[in-house]
Design a protein around this motif. Structure first.
Motif, PDB file in Angstrom:
ATOM      1  N   PHE A   4      36.865  38.172  34.154  1.00 59.28           N
ATOM      2  CA  PHE A   4      37.206  38.488  35.543  1.00 59.28           C
ATOM      3  C   PHE A   4      36.712  39.873  35.955  1.00 59.28           C
ATOM      4  CE2 PHE A   4      40.254  35.116  34.471  1.00 59.28           C
ATOM      5  CZ  PHE A   4      40.048  34.270  35.545  1.00 59.28           C
ATOM      6  N   ALA A   5      35.604  40.273  35.350  1.00 62.22           N
ATOM      7  CA  ALA A   5      35.078  41.630  35.570  1.00 62.22           C
ATOM      8  C   ALA A   5      34.881  41.956  37.048  1.00 62.22           C
ATOM      9  CB  ALA A   5      33.754  41.794  34.828  1.00 62.22           C
ATOM     10  N   GLU A   6      34.531  40.948  37.833  1.00 56.70           N
ATOM     11  CA  GLU A   6      34.201  41.241  39.240  1.00 56.70           C
ATOM     12  C   GLU A   6      35.447  41.361  40.127  1.00 56.70           C
ATOM     13  OE1 GLU A   6      34.801  36.860  39.496  1.00 56.70           O
ATOM     14  OE2 GLU A   6      34.213  38.284  37.955  1.00 56.70           O
ATOM     15  N   LYS A   7      36.614  41.059  39.576  1.00 57.40           N
ATOM     16  CA  LYS A   7      37.844  41.128  40.390  1.00 57.40           C
ATOM     17  C   LYS A   7      38.242  42.581  40.612  1.00 57.40           C
ATOM     18  CE  LYS A   7      38.422  36.638  40.457  1.00 57.40           C
ATOM     19  NZ  LYS A   7      38.100  35.875  41.659  1.00 57.40           N
ATOM     20  N   SER A  45      39.119  52.324  35.943  1.00 58.81           N
ATOM     21  CA  SER A  45      37.848  51.593  35.839  1.00 58.81           C
ATOM     22  C   SER A  45      37.342  51.147  37.215  1.00 58.81           C
ATOM     23  CB  SER A  45      38.000  50.386  34.905  1.00 58.81           C
ATOM     24  OG  SER A  45      38.755  49.373  35.543  1.00 58.81           O
ATOM     25  N   GLY A  46      38.118  51.421  38.263  1.00 61.03           N
ATOM     26  CA  GLY A  46      37.630  51.129  39.621  1.00 61.03           C
ATOM     27  C   GLY A  46      38.373  50.009  40.315  1.00 61.03           C
ATOM     28  N   ARG A  47      39.426  49.507  39.681  1.00 59.20           N
ATOM     29  CA  ARG A  47      40.182  48.419  40.319  1.00 59.20           C
ATOM     30  C   ARG A  47      41.344  48.962  41.140  1.00 59.20           C
ATOM     31  NH1 ARG A  47      38.269  46.544  35.723  1.00 59.20           N
ATOM     32  NH2 ARG A  47      36.937  44.751  36.097  1.00 59.20           N
ATOM     33  N   ALA A 166      44.657  40.193  47.626  1.00 62.71           N
ATOM     34  CA  ALA A 166      44.202  40.323  46.227  1.00 62.71           C
ATOM     35  C   ALA A 166      43.126  39.288  45.917  1.00 62.71           C
ATOM     36  CB  ALA A 166      45.385  40.130  45.288  1.00 62.71           C
ATOM     37  N   ASP A 167      42.278  39.579  44.933  1.00 61.95           N
ATOM     38  CA  ASP A 167      41.368  38.532  44.481  1.00 61.95           C
ATOM     39  C   ASP A 167      41.754  37.975  43.121  1.00 61.95           C
ATOM     40  OD1 ASP A 167      40.448  40.823  43.250  1.00 61.95           O
ATOM     41  OD2 ASP A 167      38.523  40.849  44.286  1.00 61.95           O
ATOM     42  N   GLN A 251      36.061  40.369  28.515  1.00 61.41           N
ATOM     43  CA  GLN A 251      35.584  39.309  27.614  1.00 61.41           C
ATOM     44  C   GLN A 251      35.722  37.956  28.296  1.00 61.41           C
ATOM     45  OE1 GLN A 251      37.555  39.478  23.834  1.00 61.41           O
ATOM     46  NE2 GLN A 251      37.340  41.696  23.734  1.00 61.41           N
ATOM     47  N   ASP A 252      34.958  36.979  27.796  1.00 67.86           N
ATOM     48  CA  ASP A 252      35.065  35.681  28.473  1.00 67.86           C
ATOM     49  C   ASP A 252      35.791  34.626  27.645  1.00 67.86           C
ATOM     50  OD1 ASP A 252      33.069  35.365  26.695  1.00 67.86           O
ATOM     51  OD2 ASP A 252      31.466  35.111  28.184  1.00 67.86           O
TER      52      ASP A 252
END
Ligand code: GLU
Length: 266
Positions: A4-7, A45-47, A166-167, A251-252
């Motif tokens: 979910f890195a792009e969230k 981390s930017g979230r 929220a995403d 991680q996926d």
């Protein structure tokens, strides 16, 4: 299971069974410290992190000298009042150690039905994001009306996810996700992904969580339904080692159940 890195705007809901000891109701300081550290780092981390916390009543009951969580409304509400300030004192100090400011939002269910209240809450969220402050949400138990308000925070977290745009909604719990049956039964299979919350899925989600929490798997599934219908991906994940939240974004193959956002309904 994706990473979910792009969230970027993430609601994280943590229940009493993570935050407090089942035996005493007192704050589980080790877990709470770890949680604050991980959430602070995810923010670094930017979230944008929105934290939905339970625990006021059980922490208040322990502090107020009750033996276990009381059942009558005045005692429950008094415990919520005692515990909420204790929780916020801890969060404010602990997030402060990582240089993050927090804000307390106590909500009642009329944020859904009352347009003006809903707008005010949305405006507050937007301003807090602008100010880079971490919103910390709980139900406003002191003014709650029995059966009409949030008596568990799973539903609250889904409503919050909608209100703040929220995403991703992440609900932490005692088990690592949804199983086809009792998680302790070796015959039960783990469910990684849910495309559609149907009767089979609801049937799997029986029973309640723990001695201190109010929700269970069923309320989590109901909350997931609200969120995915609003186009928000939702995850149920285990609370044993809270560093698993890092894995979710890095991680996926993280062990959790992912309820896929229903983009058709948007
Ligand atoms: N608002 C309740 C409290 O803070 C939490 C309800 C729940 O356990 O979900 O004690």
């Amino acid at each position: 299971m994706p990473c979910f890195a792009e969230k970027k705007r993430v609601v994280i809901k943590v229940g009493s069974s993570t935050l407090a000891y089942a035996e005493t109701g007192s704050l589980n300081i080790r877990k709470c410290r770890m949680l604050v550290e991980v959430l602070s780092d995810l923010k670094n981390s930017g979230r944008e992190i929105v934290f939905v916390t339970s625990g006021a009543q059980c922490v208040g009951a322990a502090k107020g000298g009750f033996h276990g969580k009381p059942k009558d409304m005045p005692s429950k509400q008094a415990c919520a009042a005692i515990g909420q300030s204790e929780l916020m004192r801890f969060y404010s100090e602990s997030f402060g150690n990582f240089n993050h400011n927090v804000a307390q939002l106590l909500l009642t269910r009329d944020v859904i039905s009352n347009n003006e209240r809903r707008t005010n809450v949305i405006n507050t969220f937007n301003k807090l994001f602008e100010l880079s402050v971490i919103p910390i949400i709980n139900a406003n138990d002191v003014v709650s009306i029995k059966n009409l308000d949030f008596d568990e925070n799973d539903t609250l977290s889904a409503i919050v996810a909608k209100l703040c745009g929220a995403d991703l909604l992440v609900m932490l719990t005692d088990v690592d996700g949804l199983y086809t049956g009792d998680p302790s039964d070796p015959e039960s299979k783990f469910i990684d992904e849910v495309d559609n919350i149907n009767y089979d899925i609801i049937g799997m989600a029986k029973g309640s969580g723990s001695a201190v929490g109010s929700g269970g798997m069923l309320t989590k599934i109901e909350a997931a339904q609200i969120a995915v219908d609003a186009g928000i991906d939702t995850v149920i994940i285990g609370n044993k080692d809270l560093r698993i939240l890092y894995d979710l974004f890095e991680q996926d193959s993280t062990r959790c159940t992912w309820f896929k956002a229903q983009s058709d309904n948007l």
